[in-house]
Design an enzyme around this catalytic site. Structure first.
Site, PDB file in Angstrom:
ATOM      1  N   LYS A  80     -14.322  92.724   7.162  1.00  0.00           N
ATOM      2  CA  LYS A  80     -15.215  91.783   5.789  1.00  0.00           C
ATOM      3  C   LYS A  80     -14.929  90.065   5.371  1.00  0.00           C
ATOM      4  O   LYS A  80     -13.289  90.014   5.578  1.00  0.00           O
ATOM      5  CB  LYS A  80     -15.973  92.582   4.751  1.00  0.00           C
ATOM      6  CG  LYS A  80     -16.841  91.519   3.766  1.00  0.00           C
ATOM      7  CD  LYS A  80     -17.997  92.425   4.569  1.00  0.00           C
ATOM      8  CE  LYS A  80     -19.366  92.414   3.761  1.00  0.00           C
ATOM      9  NZ  LYS A  80     -20.599  93.015   3.698  1.00  0.00           N
ATOM     10  N   VAL A 181     -37.267  92.065  -5.306  1.00  0.00           N
ATOM     11  CA  VAL A 181     -37.881  92.301  -4.422  1.00  0.00           C
ATOM     12  C   VAL A 181     -37.854  91.406  -2.845  1.00  0.00           C
ATOM     13  O   VAL A 181     -38.333  90.562  -2.756  1.00  0.00           O
ATOM     14  CB  VAL A 181     -39.186  92.869  -4.617  1.00  0.00           C
ATOM     15  CG1 VAL A 181     -39.880  93.821  -4.685  1.00  0.00           C
ATOM     16  CG2 VAL A 181     -40.065  92.088  -5.628  1.00  0.00           C
ATOM     17  N   GLY A 182     -36.458  91.668  -2.232  1.00  0.00           N
ATOM     18  CA  GLY A 182     -35.810  90.112  -1.636  1.00  0.00           C
ATOM     19  C   GLY A 182     -36.726  90.715  -0.128  1.00  0.00           C
ATOM     20  O   GLY A 182     -36.999  91.582  -0.126  1.00  0.00           O
ATOM     21  N   ASN A 183     -35.366  90.604   0.575  1.00  0.00           N
ATOM     22  CA  ASN A 183     -35.837  90.728   2.243  1.00  0.00           C
ATOM     23  C   ASN A 183     -35.617  92.140   2.089  1.00  0.00           C
ATOM     24  O   ASN A 183     -36.410  92.383   2.786  1.00  0.00           O
ATOM     25  CB  ASN A 183     -34.264  90.370   2.866  1.00  0.00           C
ATOM     26  CG  ASN A 183     -33.888  88.836   2.995  1.00  0.00           C
ATOM     27  OD1 ASN A 183     -34.856  88.034   2.868  1.00  0.00           O
ATOM     28  ND2 ASN A 183     -32.814  88.152   2.620  1.00  0.00           N
ATOM     29  N   VAL A 184     -34.423  92.916   1.758  1.00  0.00           N
ATOM     30  CA  VAL A 184     -34.943  94.210   1.529  1.00  0.00           C
ATOM     31  C   VAL A 184     -35.838  95.201   0.443  1.00  0.00           C
ATOM     32  O   VAL A 184     -36.647  95.673   1.478  1.00  0.00           O
ATOM     33  CB  VAL A 184     -33.181  94.879   1.470  1.00  0.00           C
ATOM     34  CG1 VAL A 184     -33.412  96.683   1.686  1.00  0.00           C
ATOM     35  CG2 VAL A 184     -32.449  94.351   2.653  1.00  0.00           C
ATOM     36  N   GLY A 185     -36.184  94.562   0.125  1.00  0.00           N
ATOM     37  CA  GLY A 185     -36.647  94.917  -1.823  1.00  0.00           C
ATOM     38  C   GLY A 185     -38.276  95.472  -1.342  1.00  0.00           C
ATOM     39  O   GLY A 185     -39.071  96.538  -1.066  1.00  0.00           O
TER      40      GLY A 185
HETATM   41  P1  NAD Z   1     -31.695  89.585  -0.757  1.00  0.00           P
HETATM   42  O1  NAD Z   1     -30.682  88.098  -1.886  1.00  0.00           O
HETATM   43  O2  NAD Z   1     -32.704  88.990  -0.179  1.00  0.00           O
HETATM   44  O3  NAD Z   1     -33.093  90.174  -2.608  1.00  0.00           O
HETATM   45  C1  NAD Z   1     -32.567  90.346  -3.926  1.00  0.00           C
HETATM   46  C2  NAD Z   1     -33.429  89.978  -4.413  1.00  0.00           C
HETATM   47  O4  NAD Z   1     -33.353  90.400  -5.828  1.00  0.00           O
HETATM   48  C3  NAD Z   1     -33.321  88.770  -5.034  1.00  0.00           C
HETATM   49  O5  NAD Z   1     -35.470  88.639  -4.685  1.00  0.00           O
HETATM   50  C4  NAD Z   1     -33.164  87.859  -6.197  1.00  0.00           C
HETATM   51  O6  NAD Z   1     -34.158  87.597  -7.016  1.00  0.00           O
HETATM   52  C5  NAD Z   1     -32.834  89.713  -7.060  1.00  0.00           C
HETATM   53  N1  NAD Z   1     -31.994  89.944  -8.509  1.00  0.00           N
HETATM   54  C6  NAD Z   1     -31.079  89.525  -8.201  1.00  0.00           C
HETATM   55  N2  NAD Z   1     -30.499  90.058  -9.098  1.00  0.00           N
HETATM   56  C7  NAD Z   1     -31.491  90.342 -10.513  1.00  0.00           C
HETATM   57  C8  NAD Z   1     -32.189  90.934 -10.827  1.00  0.00           C
HETATM   58  N3  NAD Z   1     -31.035  90.936 -12.588  1.00  0.00           N
HETATM   59  N4  NAD Z   1     -32.400  91.366 -11.245  1.00  0.00           N
HETATM   60  C9  NAD Z   1     -33.760  91.999 -10.375  1.00  0.00           C
HETATM   61  N5  NAD Z   1     -34.273  91.214  -9.343  1.00  0.00           N
HETATM   62  C10 NAD Z   1     -32.944  90.189  -9.155  1.00  0.00           C
HETATM   63  O7  NAD Z   1     -31.106  90.514  -0.898  1.00  0.00           O
HETATM   64  P2  NAD Z   1     -31.125  91.406   0.158  1.00  0.00           P
HETATM   65  O8  NAD Z   1     -30.829  91.234   1.363  1.00  0.00           O
HETATM   66  O9  NAD Z   1     -32.830  92.376  -0.072  1.00  0.00           O
HETATM   67  O10 NAD Z   1     -30.937  92.802  -0.116  1.00  0.00           O
HETATM   68  C11 NAD Z   1     -30.355  93.300  -1.246  1.00  0.00           C
HETATM   69  C12 NAD Z   1     -28.993  94.656  -2.058  1.00  0.00           C
HETATM   70  O11 NAD Z   1     -29.323  95.312  -0.334  1.00  0.00           O
HETATM   71  C13 NAD Z   1     -27.859  93.680  -1.630  1.00  0.00           C
HETATM   72  O12 NAD Z   1     -27.585  94.056  -3.063  1.00  0.00           O
HETATM   73  C14 NAD Z   1     -27.626  93.707  -0.676  1.00  0.00           C
HETATM   74  O13 NAD Z   1     -25.864  93.483  -0.708  1.00  0.00           O
HETATM   75  C15 NAD Z   1     -27.460  95.508  -0.221  1.00  0.00           C
HETATM   76  N6  NAD Z   1     -27.788  95.212   1.094  1.00  0.00           N
HETATM   77  C16 NAD Z   1     -28.378  94.320   2.160  1.00  0.00           C
HETATM   78  C17 NAD Z   1     -28.517  94.291   3.542  1.00  0.00           C
HETATM   79  C18 NAD Z   1     -29.450  93.722   4.539  1.00  0.00           C
HETATM   80  O14 NAD Z   1     -29.509  94.115   5.979  1.00  0.00           O
HETATM   81  N7  NAD Z   1     -29.945  92.584   3.986  1.00  0.00           N
HETATM   82  C19 NAD Z   1     -27.356  96.061   4.164  1.00  0.00           C
HETATM   83  C20 NAD Z   1     -27.157  96.105   3.283  1.00  0.00           C
HETATM   84  C21 NAD Z   1     -27.474  96.082   1.891  1.00  0.00           C
END
Ligand code: NAD
EC number: 1.4.1.9
Length: 362
Positions: A80, A181-185
């Protein structure tokens, strides 16, 4: 600041520090283990309070990638990188190109990709200087972004958890809470909605909440309320360390299956969940869809082809791996997190796993 005696050092093969005075780049690359192949892991840009916070983060994340890739059956090691700085204020093309120079100093032992604070566009700039960059494939619907694959892998793993916990293969009427509910959620929410689940969501950004309510028919709850809901399954998709002494006591769910990295605040929380009868899908097993995608993107750059069907089929193996973890945990009485660690260590040849093998052979 000590490196070799650092609590998160865990036999890292290499930790490299880089400073480029012209662009202001200050970065660290950590290569945990390359037994299975070159170390692949994202590049995080974050305004760390100090160097030791950055070092701690990169060491923990790098080790996690070794386990994640081994568990996903990839010929990859774990690594990383972190760039110290605010991605909204301090990210410049010069700084990203300097990061490419830094990558080149490791000669391919570490390959980078997107992470928090870096995007596909950033990877393309780094790739102007270095070939050791993945997650930039062109001509594909996702344009290199691993999030759709991560969401699909979580969906597959979540179904395995539901099958194990409740003995059912459909998700009709299943109540699921999603934190973030960001990129993954959001994408996970879409897959769940299409499969008939009922959604409860929270996010610190109101526009993300509104999108989930309007497009997925989700019920919005506050950031704190998400832990108290009377739902079947909790999907953490925002932050790490959210399964802790405070939240676990409040959860009424039967299973936890979500995308966040490092969900357990401490290792012992896996046992606390088990004692409470909550089935936990280990985070690095269920969220491996993104690294699987990035791996095939990297192969695609080398061989000139990226086969989306092959990627999908590989991501679907997350379901069978998850089943194996759940079954072995039932048989041995261990936590699912511990079983996952042991399987991963068997695969990448951790010193403890190797000595177990040696004594078994002896
Ligand atoms: P993202 O930043 O697009 O989405 C995360 C969301 O969580 C955001 O909308 C943010 O506003 C919200 N958030 C932050 N703190 C919060 C809280 N206290 N309460 C409620 N909502 C909150 O990130 P992502 O890419 O969707 O990734 C989500 C998680 O999955 C991260 O922990 C990331 O490390 C993990 N992850 C992502 C990937 C990937 O491909 N994107 C791969 C493996 C793991």
């Amino acid at each position: 600041m000590s490196i070799f005696s650092h609590p998160a050092y865990d036999n890292h093969e290499e930790v490299a520090f880089y400073h480029d005075a012209k662009s202001g780049l200050k970065a660290i690359i950590a290569v945990h283990n390359t037994n299975l192949g070159p170390a692949l892991g994202g590049c995080r840009m974050w305004p760390y309070a100090d160097d030791s916070e950055a070092l701690n983060d990169v060491l923990r994340l790098s080790r996690g990638m070794t386990y994640k890739s081994a568990m996903a059956g990839l010929k990859l090691g774990g690594g990383k990188s972190v760039i110290i700085g605010d991605p909204r204020k301090e990210k410049t093309p010069e700084l990203l190109r300097a990061m490419g120079d830094f990558l080149n100093t490791l000669g391919g032992r570490y390959i980078t990709a997107e992470d928090s604070g870096t995007s596909v566009a950033d990877m393309k700039i780094i790739a102007e200087r270095s070939k050791f960059v993945s997650g930039v494939i062109s001509g594909q619907e996702h344009g290199g972004d691993p999030s759709p694959s991560t969401a699909y892998g979580v969906f597959v793993g979540l179904k395995a958890a539901v099958a194990h916990r409740w003995g059912r293969t459909d998700l009709n009427g299943l109540k699921v809470s999603i934190q973030g509910v960001g990129n993954v959620g959001f994408r996970l929410g879409k897959l769940l909605k299409d499969a008939g689940a009922e959604l409860f969501v929270t996010d610190i950004f109101q526009d993300n909440v509104d999108r989930a309510v309007n497009e997925l028919g989700a019920t919005a709850v506050s950031a704190d309320e998400i832990f108290d809901l009377d739902v079947d399954l909790f999907a953490p998709c925002a932050l790490g360390a959210i399964l802790n002494d405070d939240t676990i006591g409040r959860l009424k769910v039967g299973a936890i299956a979500g995308a966040s990295n490092n969900q357990l605040a401490e290792e012992r929380h896996a046992q606390v969940l088990k004692d409470k009868g909550i089935l936990y899908a280990p985070d690095y097993v269920i969220n491996a869809g993104g690294i699987i995608d990035v791996y095939y993107q990297q192969l695609g750059l080398e061989k000139g082809e990226y086969d989306a069907e092959q990627v999908k089929a590989h991501i679907e193996t997350i379901g069978t791996t998850m089943q194996e973890v759940f079954q072995r945990a039932d048989e041995s009485g261990e936590t699912t997190a511990h079983v996952a660690d042991r399987i991963a260590e068997e695969r990448f040849g951790h010193k403890d796993a190797l000595s177990n093998t040696d004594s078994a052979a002896a």
